[in-house]
Motif scaffolding. Structure first.
Motif, PDB file in Angstrom:
ATOM      1  N   ASP A  24      71.173  92.871 -30.355  1.00  0.00           N
ATOM      2  CA  ASP A  24      70.868  91.983 -31.474  1.00  0.00           C
ATOM      3  C   ASP A  24      69.852  90.916 -31.052  1.00  0.00           C
ATOM      4  O   ASP A  24      69.356  90.902 -29.923  1.00  0.00           O
ATOM      5  CB  ASP A  24      72.141  91.363 -32.048  1.00  0.00           C
ATOM      6  N   SER A  62      70.222  87.664 -30.661  1.00  0.00           N
ATOM      7  CA  SER A  62      70.817  86.401 -30.216  1.00  0.00           C
ATOM      8  C   SER A  62      69.964  85.771 -29.118  1.00  0.00           C
ATOM      9  O   SER A  62      69.107  86.427 -28.508  1.00  0.00           O
ATOM     10  CB  SER A  62      72.241  86.641 -29.711  1.00  0.00           C
ATOM     11  N   ALA A  80      66.366  91.524 -38.184  1.00  0.00           N
ATOM     12  CA  ALA A  80      67.124  90.274 -38.174  1.00  0.00           C
ATOM     13  C   ALA A  80      68.158  90.255 -39.295  1.00  0.00           C
ATOM     14  O   ALA A  80      67.947  90.836 -40.357  1.00  0.00           O
ATOM     15  CB  ALA A  80      66.161  89.093 -38.329  1.00  0.00           C
ATOM     16  N   TYR A  81      69.275  89.594 -39.025  1.00  0.00           N
ATOM     17  CA  TYR A  81      70.342  89.411 -40.021  1.00  0.00           C
ATOM     18  C   TYR A  81      70.845  90.750 -40.573  1.00  0.00           C
ATOM     19  O   TYR A  81      71.061  90.887 -41.776  1.00  0.00           O
ATOM     20  CB  TYR A  81      69.867  88.511 -41.172  1.00  0.00           C
ATOM     21  N   SER A  82      71.011  91.732 -39.713  1.00  0.00           N
ATOM     22  CA  SER A  82      71.438  93.065 -40.175  1.00  0.00           C
ATOM     23  C   SER A  82      72.601  93.591 -39.344  1.00  0.00           C
ATOM     24  O   SER A  82      72.475  94.612 -38.658  1.00  0.00           O
ATOM     25  CB  SER A  82      70.256  94.042 -40.106  1.00  0.00           C
TER      26      SER A  82
END
Length: 200
Positions: free
Chosen positions: A112, A114, A138-140
């Protein structure tokens, strides 16, 4: 890239992430559900509090199964330094053992976005280890193999068990990913392809 005639294979992908494992994992709601008559009392299901005993573990896996299971030191969380110096080297070593002829030349790391995963120390370590990153939107979290599959499987298999010692929890978390049949790992990678197509 991963279609039948594409240049890449699903077996090239390695993915992983970290999560907290409590010393007692509450069974999921579907396992706690039960029929009660109109006069009966509903059973009380206690949830672990924020300060319940727990330890953070990191699990990496690929198309063939679990590669690395690592427990972070007590009272710590994942940092770029730990990720770069400890986790990535373990991943490379595991891949070399599993695929000695190919090594990491074809490996695509799916993690991810992060902070520790995007830090300079991590990107530098990836270059030195010759591991390429497979970009993740992103955001998935619904497209993250770890979040929508492995966490559920692991925690369901440990649900209802109480561990008094860290050694027992570590042994259980280390052994469970390796008891999952290889076809389950292969199936989840194929399911991700379907999800990606739906997203597109």
């Amino acid at each position: 890239m991963f279609e039948r005639q594409g240049p890449k294979r699903l077996s090239d992908i390695v993915t992983g992430d970290e999560t907290w494992f409590p010393f007692f994992i509450i069974p999921p709601k579907r396992l706690n559900s039960m029929w009660v008559d109109g006069q009966g009392d509903r059973p009380v299901v206690l949830s672990p509090g924020f300060q319940s005993r727990k330890r953070m573990f990191t699990v990496f896996f690929n198309y063939s199964g679990a590669l690395v299971v690592d427990m972070l030191p007590q009272d710590t969380t994942m940092t770029a330094t730990y990720y770069a110096q400890n986790m990535l080297s373990q991943v490379k070593s595991a891949i070399n053992d599993q695929r000695p002829k190919v090594s990491t030349s074809r490996t695509l790391l799916l993690h991810d976005n992060s902070g520790p995963n995007k830090a300079r120390a991590t990107t530098q370590s990836l270059r030195e280890l010759e591991i390429r990153v497979l970009s993740h939107p992103a955001y998935s979290p619904d497209l993250a193999l770890y979040d929508f599959w492995l966490l559920t499987v692991l925690k369901n298999r440990l649900a209802g068990q109480k561990f008094d010692r860290i050694q027992d929890l570590t042994k259980a978390v280390n052994s469970r990913p390796r008891t999952v049949p290889e076809e389950y790992y292969q199936g989840v990678f194929r399911k991700r392809q379907i999800r990606l197509k739906r997203c597109i």
